[in-house]
Design a protein around this motif. Structure first.
Motif, PDB file in Angstrom:
ATOM      1  N   ALA A  79      -3.967  -5.124  -6.558  1.00 21.78           N
ATOM      2  CA  ALA A  79      -4.654  -4.049  -5.837  1.00 21.78           C
ATOM      3  C   ALA A  79      -5.859  -3.644  -6.673  1.00 21.78           C
ATOM      4  O   ALA A  79      -5.735  -3.399  -7.877  1.00 21.78           O
ATOM      5  CB  ALA A  79      -3.723  -2.862  -5.612  1.00 21.78           C
ATOM      6  N   ARG A  91       0.830  -1.215   0.000  1.00 18.01           N
ATOM      7  CA  ARG A  91       0.000   0.000   0.000  1.00 18.01           C
ATOM      8  C   ARG A  91       0.860   1.259   0.000  1.00 18.01           C
ATOM      9  O   ARG A  91       0.634   2.180  -0.800  1.00 18.01           O
ATOM     10  CB  ARG A  91      -0.908   0.000   1.239  1.00 18.01           C
ATOM     11  CG  ARG A  91      -1.726   1.275   1.427  1.00 18.01           C
ATOM     12  CD  ARG A  91      -2.147   1.431   2.875  1.00 18.01           C
ATOM     13  NE  ARG A  91      -0.994   1.591   3.769  1.00 18.01           N
ATOM     14  CZ  ARG A  91      -1.052   1.485   5.087  1.00 18.01           C
ATOM     15  NH1 ARG A  91      -2.207   1.182   5.681  1.00 18.01           N
ATOM     16  NH2 ARG A  91       0.023   1.661   5.837  1.00 18.01           N
ATOM     17  N   TYR A 113      -4.845   2.744  -1.285  1.00 22.18           N
ATOM     18  CA  TYR A 113      -5.629   1.522  -1.178  1.00 22.18           C
ATOM     19  C   TYR A 113      -5.715   1.128   0.289  1.00 22.18           C
ATOM     20  O   TYR A 113      -4.799   1.410   1.074  1.00 22.18           O
ATOM     21  CB  TYR A 113      -4.976   0.381  -1.962  1.00 22.18           C
ATOM     22  CG  TYR A 113      -5.089   0.505  -3.464  1.00 22.18           C
ATOM     23  CD1 TYR A 113      -6.164  -0.063  -4.149  1.00 22.18           C
ATOM     24  CD2 TYR A 113      -4.121   1.186  -4.193  1.00 22.18           C
ATOM     25  CE1 TYR A 113      -6.265   0.052  -5.532  1.00 22.18           C
ATOM     26  CE2 TYR A 113      -4.214   1.314  -5.578  1.00 22.18           C
ATOM     27  CZ  TYR A 113      -5.288   0.738  -6.241  1.00 22.18           C
ATOM     28  OH  TYR A 113      -5.389   0.860  -7.605  1.00 22.18           O
ATOM     29  N   ASP A 114      -6.794   0.456   0.641  1.00 21.96           N
ATOM     30  CA  ASP A 114      -6.937  -0.109   1.977  1.00 21.96           C
ATOM     31  C   ASP A 114      -6.181  -1.434   1.996  1.00 21.96           C
ATOM     32  O   ASP A 114      -6.524  -2.360   1.252  1.00 21.96           O
ATOM     33  CB  ASP A 114      -8.414  -0.330   2.284  1.00 21.96           C
ATOM     34  CG  ASP A 114      -8.653  -0.804   3.714  1.00 21.96           C
ATOM     35  OD1 ASP A 114      -7.880  -1.663   4.194  1.00 21.96           O
ATOM     36  OD2 ASP A 114      -9.614  -0.346   4.342  1.00 21.96           O
ATOM     37  N   GLU A 151     -10.900   3.311  -9.743  1.00 22.51           N
ATOM     38  CA  GLU A 151     -12.145   2.608  -9.474  1.00 22.51           C
ATOM     39  C   GLU A 151     -12.463   1.526 -10.506  1.00 22.51           C
ATOM     40  O   GLU A 151     -13.308   0.672 -10.252  1.00 22.51           O
ATOM     41  CB  GLU A 151     -13.312   3.614  -9.424  1.00 22.51           C
ATOM     42  CG  GLU A 151     -13.277   4.565  -8.245  1.00 22.51           C
ATOM     43  CD  GLU A 151     -12.247   5.683  -8.382  1.00 22.51           C
ATOM     44  OE1 GLU A 151     -11.912   6.309  -7.369  1.00 22.51           O
ATOM     45  OE2 GLU A 151     -11.783   5.919  -9.527  1.00 22.51           O
ATOM     46  N   VAL A 203     -12.033  -7.106  -5.011  1.00 24.08           N
ATOM     47  CA  VAL A 203     -11.144  -7.945  -4.189  1.00 24.08           C
ATOM     48  C   VAL A 203     -11.948  -8.922  -3.331  1.00 24.08           C
ATOM     49  O   VAL A 203     -11.562 -10.090  -3.167  1.00 24.08           O
ATOM     50  CB  VAL A 203     -10.225  -7.063  -3.320  1.00 24.08           C
ATOM     51  CG1 VAL A 203      -9.545  -7.890  -2.228  1.00 24.08           C
ATOM     52  CG2 VAL A 203      -9.174  -6.379  -4.183  1.00 24.08           C
ATOM     53  N   PRO A 235     -10.398  -2.228  -6.361  1.00 24.39           N
ATOM     54  CA  PRO A 235     -11.483  -1.760  -5.490  1.00 24.39           C
ATOM     55  C   PRO A 235     -12.042  -2.881  -4.622  1.00 24.39           C
ATOM     56  O   PRO A 235     -12.065  -4.049  -5.014  1.00 24.39           O
ATOM     57  CB  PRO A 235     -12.540  -1.260  -6.489  1.00 24.39           C
ATOM     58  CG  PRO A 235     -11.765  -0.904  -7.717  1.00 24.39           C
ATOM     59  CD  PRO A 235     -10.651  -1.910  -7.777  1.00 24.39           C
ATOM     60  N   ARG A 236     -12.520  -2.514  -3.458  1.00 25.76           N
ATOM     61  CA  ARG A 236     -12.988  -3.481  -2.460  1.00 25.76           C
ATOM     62  C   ARG A 236     -14.024  -4.472  -3.008  1.00 25.76           C
ATOM     63  O   ARG A 236     -13.912  -5.681  -2.735  1.00 25.76           O
ATOM     64  CB  ARG A 236     -13.554  -2.724  -1.251  1.00 25.76           C
ATOM     65  CG  ARG A 236     -13.996  -3.609  -0.110  1.00 25.76           C
ATOM     66  CD  ARG A 236     -14.512  -2.800   1.077  1.00 25.76           C
ATOM     67  NE  ARG A 236     -13.418  -2.132   1.774  1.00 25.76           N
ATOM     68  CZ  ARG A 236     -13.138  -0.831   1.665  1.00 25.76           C
ATOM     69  NH1 ARG A 236     -13.848  -0.058   0.856  1.00 25.76           N
ATOM     70  NH2 ARG A 236     -12.123  -0.292   2.328  1.00 25.76           N
ATOM     71  N   ASP A 276      -8.511  -4.625   2.754  1.00 28.88           N
ATOM     72  CA  ASP A 276      -9.616  -5.069   1.897  1.00 28.88           C
ATOM     73  C   ASP A 276      -9.382  -4.864   0.402  1.00 28.88           C
ATOM     74  O   ASP A 276     -10.242  -5.251  -0.401  1.00 28.88           O
ATOM     75  CB  ASP A 276     -10.902  -4.321   2.279  1.00 28.88           C
ATOM     76  CG  ASP A 276     -11.355  -4.633   3.692  1.00 28.88           C
ATOM     77  OD1 ASP A 276     -11.195  -5.794   4.110  1.00 28.88           O
ATOM     78  OD2 ASP A 276     -11.844  -3.715   4.376  1.00 28.88           O
ATOM     79  N   GLU A 277      -8.252  -4.265   0.007  1.00 31.60           N
ATOM     80  CA  GLU A 277      -8.076  -3.951  -1.406  1.00 31.60           C
ATOM     81  C   GLU A 277      -6.751  -4.460  -1.987  1.00 31.60           C
ATOM     82  O   GLU A 277      -6.401  -4.123  -3.114  1.00 31.60           O
ATOM     83  CB  GLU A 277      -8.193  -2.437  -1.637  1.00 31.60           C
ATOM     84  CG  GLU A 277      -9.587  -1.909  -1.326  1.00 31.60           C
ATOM     85  CD  GLU A 277      -9.767  -0.443  -1.678  1.00 31.60           C
ATOM     86  OE1 GLU A 277     -10.784  -0.104  -2.307  1.00 31.60           O
ATOM     87  OE2 GLU A 277      -8.887   0.369  -1.317  1.00 31.60           O
TER      88      GLU A 277
END
Length: 397
Positions: free
Chosen positions: A252, A80, A91-92, A229, A258, A254-255, A95-96
């Motif tokens: 990596a 990240r 990015y998270d 996105e 993933v 979007p949530r 979760d991503e």
């Protein structure tokens, strides 16, 4: 004793897939003595010591375990931070980001998770050999999008727009490119992004060679407005950090993407190697200088090969990324396959025919310069002899 019909036992789909054109010549070369093999993209540098040392420390702790499905938290956080530092995109890490078994698993996972039968995938060519077969195995339809040498092998809107249909689901964007070494700048990517924004098409951006550029920094499409996105970013450690055998990459995205793709990883792989993950943290946090040293050496080899191919009469595109040159051999009167086969058997130099990377690669061959300058010089000596022999043959006929 009963006899099984293996032809019926196997999937009809797998039987239709052709073996890798890269491995074909590599395997032949392995049966011959005295061959200089320039066919596989495997760095000749040792993995930096600080990375190996981290792996040794992990072994010494004697606690080698299954890790979390998505990867160990410190590595996901390091990924990240690296993405944010290089591309200005957040990015998270929980979760991503998914840590995968090489970039190849990330590509396969993305393709399988995105496609329903009959969905179309735009495959920018020439390109790495795995994309179209993986699309076919997932029930999708690969749609070739050829790039041209007169456009420096960059993808243009004109190349792309006529290929889009109501069945298009995914665009595979492979830059820096294998086999051509082409790169896409911000200015090159902006019109592509403008076109894609008005669709529901996702992008799979394979950036495994992002650290290996010459004279310019890599620019990722995720940095453009609205593209994070709709992009699945794939990268890894094999090329930049000389970690091919460590088998580690990442995705990596979007949530919502993933959260679904992680199920494929969970059931098919479970987790990436624990030792490799610990070592990769050091790669991202401590090895910028080592990467620069390797890139500087690749640059010397790159400039040597481009100059030599042009000198002997094989026009050579000047790559700005990766570690391949893609000289034009169409004027020799041989197909790419014929040229590389004769070169292997007559001069014991293994290269990959451009046709292995899609029909738009016909007329070219790929040479990897992930090999020492000494090997490249001897290979060029042999290639020059072969080219001169072909000229004599044409003159006599």
């Amino acid at each position: 004793m009963s006899v099984i019909d293996y032809n019926k036992a196997l999937s009809s789909k797998i039987k239709e897939i052709k073996p890798s054109g890269i491995r074909k010549f590599f395997d032949i070369a392995g049966t011959m003595e005295g061959v200089i093999s320039l066919g596989v993209g495997e760095p000749d540098f040792s993995t930096p010591w600080v990375i190996r040392k981290a792996a040794i420390k992990t072994l010494e702790r004697k606690h080698i375990i299954y890790g979390p499905n998505k990867g160990i938290a410190p590595l996901r956080k390091a990924i990240r931070d690296s993405i944010e530092k290089k591309h200005g995109v957040s990015y998270d890490s929980e979760d991503e980001i998914i840590v995968t078994v090489g970039g190849s698993e990330a590509i396969d996972m993305a393709v399988r998770g995105m496609l329903d039968p009959g969905d179309e995938v735009l495959v920018v060519e020439p390109c790495f050999v795995c994309y179209a077969p993986l699309v076919e195995l997932a029930g999708g339809v690969p749609v070739s999008v050829p790039t041209k040498i007169e456009n420096s092998f960059k993808l243009t809107v004109d190349d792309l727009k006529d290929k889009i249909t109501d069945k298009t689901k995914l665009l595979i964007l492979p830059f820096p490119n294998n086999p051509t070494g082409a790169v896409m700048t911000k200015e090159d990517l902006e019109p592509i992004a403008d076109l894609i924004r008005n669709t529901n098409i996702m992008i799979l951006s394979d950036e495994i060679y992002s650290e290996l550029t010459y004279g310019r920094k890599h620019f990722s499409i995720i940095s453009l407005d609205g593209m994070r996105e709709r992009t699945i970013l794939v990268n890894g450690f094999s090329k930049a950090y000389a970690m091919t055998g460590w088998r580690l990459g990442y995705m990596a995205a979007p949530r919502p993407i993933v959260s679904q793709l992680a199920k494929i990883h969970q059931y098919g792989i479970m987790c990436s190697p624990y030792i490799s993950q610990n070592a990769a943290i050091e790669a991202l946090t401590s090895c910028d200088g080592e990467v620069k040293r390797m890139v500087d050496e690749y640059d010397v080899r790159r400039r040597y090969l481009v100059s030599e191919f042009n000198r002997i009469g094989l026009s050579c595109f000047n790559p700005e990324g990766a570690f391949y040159v893609f000289p034009y051999i169409g004027d020799t009167g041989l197909s790419s396959e014929e040229f590389c086969e004769r070169l292997l058997y007559e001069e014991k130099v293994a290269a990959v025919p451009g046709s292995a990377f899609g029909s738009s690669g016909e007329g070219f061959m790929r040479i990897s310069y992930a090999y020492s300058l000494k090997h490249l010089m001897e290979a060029m000596h042999r290639i020059e002899k072969f080219v001169e022999r072909l000229k004599e043959e044409r003159h006599e006929s």
